[in-house]
Design a protein around this motif. Structure first.
Motif, mmCIF file in Angstrom:
data_model
loop_
_atom_site.group_PDB
_atom_site.id
_atom_site.type_symbol
_atom_site.label_atom_id
_atom_site.label_comp_id
_atom_site.label_asym_id
_atom_site.label_seq_id
_atom_site.Cartn_x
_atom_site.Cartn_y
_atom_site.Cartn_z
ATOM 1 N N PRO A 298 0.819 -1.212 0.000
ATOM 2 C CA PRO A 298 0.000 0.000 0.000
ATOM 3 C C PRO A 298 0.855 1.267 0.000
ATOM 4 C CG PRO A 298 -0.044 -1.035 2.152
ATOM 5 C CD PRO A 298 0.680 -1.973 1.232
ATOM 6 N N ASN A 299 0.216 2.337 -0.414
ATOM 7 C CA ASN A 299 0.876 3.606 -0.613
ATOM 8 C C ASN A 299 0.926 4.404 0.685
ATOM 9 O OD1 ASN A 299 1.464 6.148 -1.742
ATOM 10 N ND2 ASN A 299 0.609 5.416 -3.673
ATOM 11 N N LEU A 300 2.134 4.905 1.000
ATOM 12 C CA LEU A 300 2.282 5.786 2.173
ATOM 13 C C LEU A 300 2.535 7.224 1.761
ATOM 14 C CD1 LEU A 300 4.684 3.980 4.720
ATOM 15 C CD2 LEU A 300 2.241 4.379 4.935
ATOM 16 N N SER A 301 2.553 7.490 0.461
ATOM 17 C CA SER A 301 2.846 8.858 0.005
ATOM 18 C C SER A 301 1.744 9.799 0.482
ATOM 19 C CB SER A 301 2.918 8.903 -1.522
ATOM 20 O OG SER A 301 3.737 7.885 -2.029
ATOM 21 N N PRO A 302 2.088 11.065 0.749
ATOM 22 C CA PRO A 302 1.067 12.035 1.157
ATOM 23 C C PRO A 302 -0.024 12.121 0.085
ATOM 24 C CG PRO A 302 3.288 13.012 1.225
ATOM 25 C CD PRO A 302 3.425 11.662 0.603
ATOM 26 N N SER A 303 -1.285 12.252 0.507
ATOM 27 C CA SER A 303 -2.374 12.176 -0.493
ATOM 28 C C SER A 303 -2.291 13.263 -1.550
ATOM 29 C CB SER A 303 -3.752 12.158 0.161
ATOM 30 O OG SER A 303 -3.687 12.498 1.494
ATOM 31 N N ASP A 304 -1.711 14.425 -1.223
ATOM 32 C CA ASP A 304 -1.681 15.489 -2.240
ATOM 33 C C ASP A 304 -0.728 15.198 -3.391
ATOM 34 O OD1 ASP A 304 0.179 15.853 -0.066
ATOM 35 O OD2 ASP A 304 0.775 17.737 -1.012
ATOM 36 N N VAL A 305 0.208 14.252 -3.247
ATOM 37 C CA VAL A 305 1.087 13.952 -4.384
ATOM 38 C C VAL A 305 0.702 12.659 -5.101
ATOM 39 C CG1 VAL A 305 3.032 15.187 -3.352
ATOM 40 C CG2 VAL A 305 2.901 12.706 -3.076
ATOM 41 N N ARG A 306 -0.157 11.870 -4.474
ATOM 42 C CA ARG A 306 -0.480 10.556 -5.058
ATOM 43 C C ARG A 306 -0.982 10.636 -6.482
ATOM 44 N NH1 ARG A 306 -3.034 6.470 -0.713
ATOM 45 N NH2 ARG A 306 -1.567 7.007 0.924
ATOM 46 N N THR A 307 -1.813 11.641 -6.726
ATOM 47 C CA THR A 307 -2.433 11.755 -8.052
ATOM 48 C C THR A 307 -1.414 12.182 -9.109
ATOM 49 O OG1 THR A 307 -3.026 13.954 -7.350
ATOM 50 C CG2 THR A 307 -4.760 12.298 -7.257
ATOM 51 N N LYS A 308 -0.194 12.482 -8.680
ATOM 52 C CA LYS A 308 0.830 12.905 -9.640
ATOM 53 C C LYS A 308 1.794 11.778 -9.979
ATOM 54 C CE LYS A 308 0.555 17.530 -7.706
ATOM 55 N NZ LYS A 308 1.181 18.395 -6.687
ATOM 56 N N TYR A 309 1.698 10.667 -9.274
ATOM 57 C CA TYR A 309 2.613 9.541 -9.551
ATOM 58 C C TYR A 309 1.837 8.480 -10.316
ATOM 59 C CZ TYR A 309 6.774 6.680 -8.683
ATOM 60 O OH TYR A 309 7.943 5.943 -8.818
ATOM 61 N N LEU A 310 1.581 8.789 -11.585
ATOM 62 C CA LEU A 310 0.707 7.919 -12.367
ATOM 63 C C LEU A 310 1.474 7.210 -13.479
ATOM 64 C CD1 LEU A 310 -2.469 10.162 -12.596
ATOM 65 C CD2 LEU A 310 -1.987 8.278 -11.020
ATOM 66 N N LEU A 311 1.804 5.941 -13.242
ATOM 67 C CA LEU A 311 2.503 5.154 -14.254
ATOM 68 C C LEU A 311 1.522 4.725 -15.336
ATOM 69 C CD1 LEU A 311 4.484 2.752 -11.868
ATOM 70 C CD2 LEU A 311 5.110 5.045 -12.620
ATOM 71 N N TYR A 312 0.223 4.593 -14.933
ATOM 72 C CA TYR A 312 -0.816 4.108 -15.843
ATOM 73 C C TYR A 312 -2.131 4.738 -15.414
ATOM 74 C CZ TYR A 312 -0.833 1.043 -11.771
ATOM 75 O OH TYR A 312 -0.820 0.576 -10.486
ATOM 76 N N ASP A 313 -3.149 4.625 -16.260
ATOM 77 C CA ASP A 313 -4.447 5.248 -15.966
ATOM 78 C C ASP A 313 -5.245 4.412 -14.950
ATOM 79 O OD1 ASP A 313 -3.902 7.265 -17.768
ATOM 80 O OD2 ASP A 313 -4.976 6.311 -19.435
ATOM 81 N N GLY A 314 -6.062 5.102 -14.179
ATOM 82 C CA GLY A 314 -7.037 4.412 -13.336
ATOM 83 C C GLY A 314 -6.506 3.902 -12.009
ATOM 84 N N LYS A 315 -5.277 4.278 -11.647
ATOM 85 C CA LYS A 315 -4.641 3.761 -10.424
ATOM 86 C C LYS A 315 -5.542 3.947 -9.198
ATOM 87 C CE LYS A 315 -0.232 4.289 -7.983
ATOM 88 N NZ LYS A 315 0.839 5.278 -7.770
ATOM 89 N N ILE A 316 -5.620 2.897 -8.381
ATOM 90 C CA ILE A 316 -6.499 2.911 -7.206
ATOM 91 C C ILE A 316 -5.872 3.661 -6.023
ATOM 92 C CG2 ILE A 316 -7.828 0.828 -7.702
ATOM 93 C CD1 ILE A 316 -5.827 -0.742 -5.977
ATOM 94 N N CYS A 317 -6.700 3.926 -5.015
ATOM 95 C CA CYS A 317 -6.284 4.510 -3.734
ATOM 96 C C CYS A 317 -5.824 5.953 -3.850
ATOM 97 C CB CYS A 317 -5.149 3.727 -3.062
ATOM 98 S SG CYS A 317 -5.549 2.020 -2.769
#
Ligand code: 5AD
Ligand code: FES
Length: 359
Positions: A298-317
């Motif tokens: 699971p992801n521990l990155s701060p929520s404000d940056v999560r949407t910027k680490y997108l290797l592919y479309d539709g990533k969950i969480c």
């Protein structure tokens, strides 16, 4: 399932190896019956070593800046629409402290290949985590670097390193990467990491563009030969701003089929049910665990940056806090009869392996 497929599955479950032709036959003859049989064997061997324990790794995506231009990846340098960020040392250490409170004992620091993180900048971060959390494992996933750099990071306290080989076929590698990137260099890095004493994770995408059954057989033969401590496999998922935007995604079924085969090739391997698997199917991670995986990240990155680490479309969480993901995964695993444990999650010895004698 034809007779040869069922014989090959029995052979694999007994001897934990097949010639490359055997792997190619299995990949080419995937059906529901073969998948169920493989999963049954994979589950039995995994239970004999790990019981119903599932290990968690706290993933910290600390920089989305990347010098590379892999054709499949949303973080590729030529994707101008990708918002880039870098977490400060304080932010990274904050994520680690919070993760520790939530029961994580392994932290995976992952980033694009960001030249700003010289050894002078990255080693102190690793040392700080090592000093504040001596009971935790530190895993790096920061791409290709020099052997000297890997050595320094290891001295600073990193224990494990994830560097997916992406494909064990040099011609296929060239179709997925720009000409500046080299298959030989990647394999050199993987070997350097092992020689330096890291626990090494390799892996590939399932259903990546141009992938054939022969390529996947080569991947399996490579895993058989190299015996990586970890193996990250997940479906390829197209990203809209890459040259592979219109390609089909890999499937849940083929990914689970390969997870079972990999578990049987290498019974003690640490095998994640990846976020990509959870992205292509609402119960993808549970299905991965049932097929033989024993790790979730699971992801521990701060929520404000999560949407910027997108290797592919539709990533969950994307909108979830670390604590929510932790709870969510606990529940998901309990529902299928597995248990997330507070543990570094090191590889355990195979009790059936009589070739390993106590010293
Ligand atoms: N779909 C699935 N996996 C991907 N990766 C990169 N791009 C994609 C994609 N579009 C995987 C690669 C890389 C890892 C960090 O993520 O295998 O090694
Ligand atoms: Fe993140 Fe379920 S794992 S919300």
């Amino acid at each position: 399932m034809d007779t040869l497929t069922s014989e090959l599955i029995d052979e694999l479950a007994t001897t934990h190896t097949l010639p490359i032709e055997g792997y190619e036959h299995l990949v080419a003859h995937q059906d529901e019956e073969a998948a169920a049989l493989l999963a049954q064997h994979a589950d039995a061997v995994r239970r004999s070593i790990y019981g119903t324990d599932v290990f968690v790794r706290g993933l910290i995506e600390f920089s989305s800046i990347c010098r590379n231009d892999c054709l499949y990846c949303g973080l590729r340098a030529s994707n101008a629409s990708c918002e880039r960020y870098r977490l400060s040392e304080e932010q990274i250490l904050f994520c680690v402290d919070m993760g520790y409170e939530l029961g994580f004992r392994t932290f995976v620091l992952q980033s694009g290949e960001d030249g700003w993180y010289t050894d002078e900048r990255l080693c102190p971060i690793v040392s700080a985590i090592r000093a504040s959390h001596p009971d935790c494992a530190i895993t790096l996933s920061v791409g290709e670097r020099s052997r000297e750099s890997y050595a320094r990071l290891r001295e600073a306290g990193a224990d494990r390193y994830l560097l997916r080989h992406e494909t064990a076929d040099p011609d296929h590698y060239a179709l997925l990467h720009p000409k500046e990137m080299s298959f030989d260099h990647r394999m050199r890095c993987v070997c350097d990491l092992r020689e330096l004493g890291y626990l090494v994770g390799v892996g590939m995408m399932v259903g990546s563009p141009y992938q054939t059954t022969a390529h996947l057989a080569r991947d399996l033969a490579f895993i058989d030969r190299f015996k990586p401590e970890m193996c990250g496999i997940g479906p390829f998922i197209p990203h809209h701003a890459t040259p592979f935007a219109d390609r089909a995604a890999g499937t849940l079924e083929q990914t689970c089929y390969l997870l079972s085969i990999i578990r049987l090739i290498h019974p003690t391997v640490l095998l994640p049910a990846t976020t990509a698997l959870g992205t292509i199917h609402p119960n993808g991670r549970e299905r991965g665990i049932l097929a033989g995986a024993n790790v979730v990240m699971p992801n521990l990155s701060p929520s404000d940056v999560r949407t910027k680490y997108l290797l592919y479309d539709g990533k969950i969480c994307m909108g979830d806090e670390a604590a929510e993901c932790r709870r969510c995964l606990d529940l998901r695993m309990e529902r299928i009869g597995y248990h997330v444990v507070v543990d570094r999650g090191d590889p355990r010895p195979n009790p059936a392996d009589t070739t390993r004698r106590p010293a």
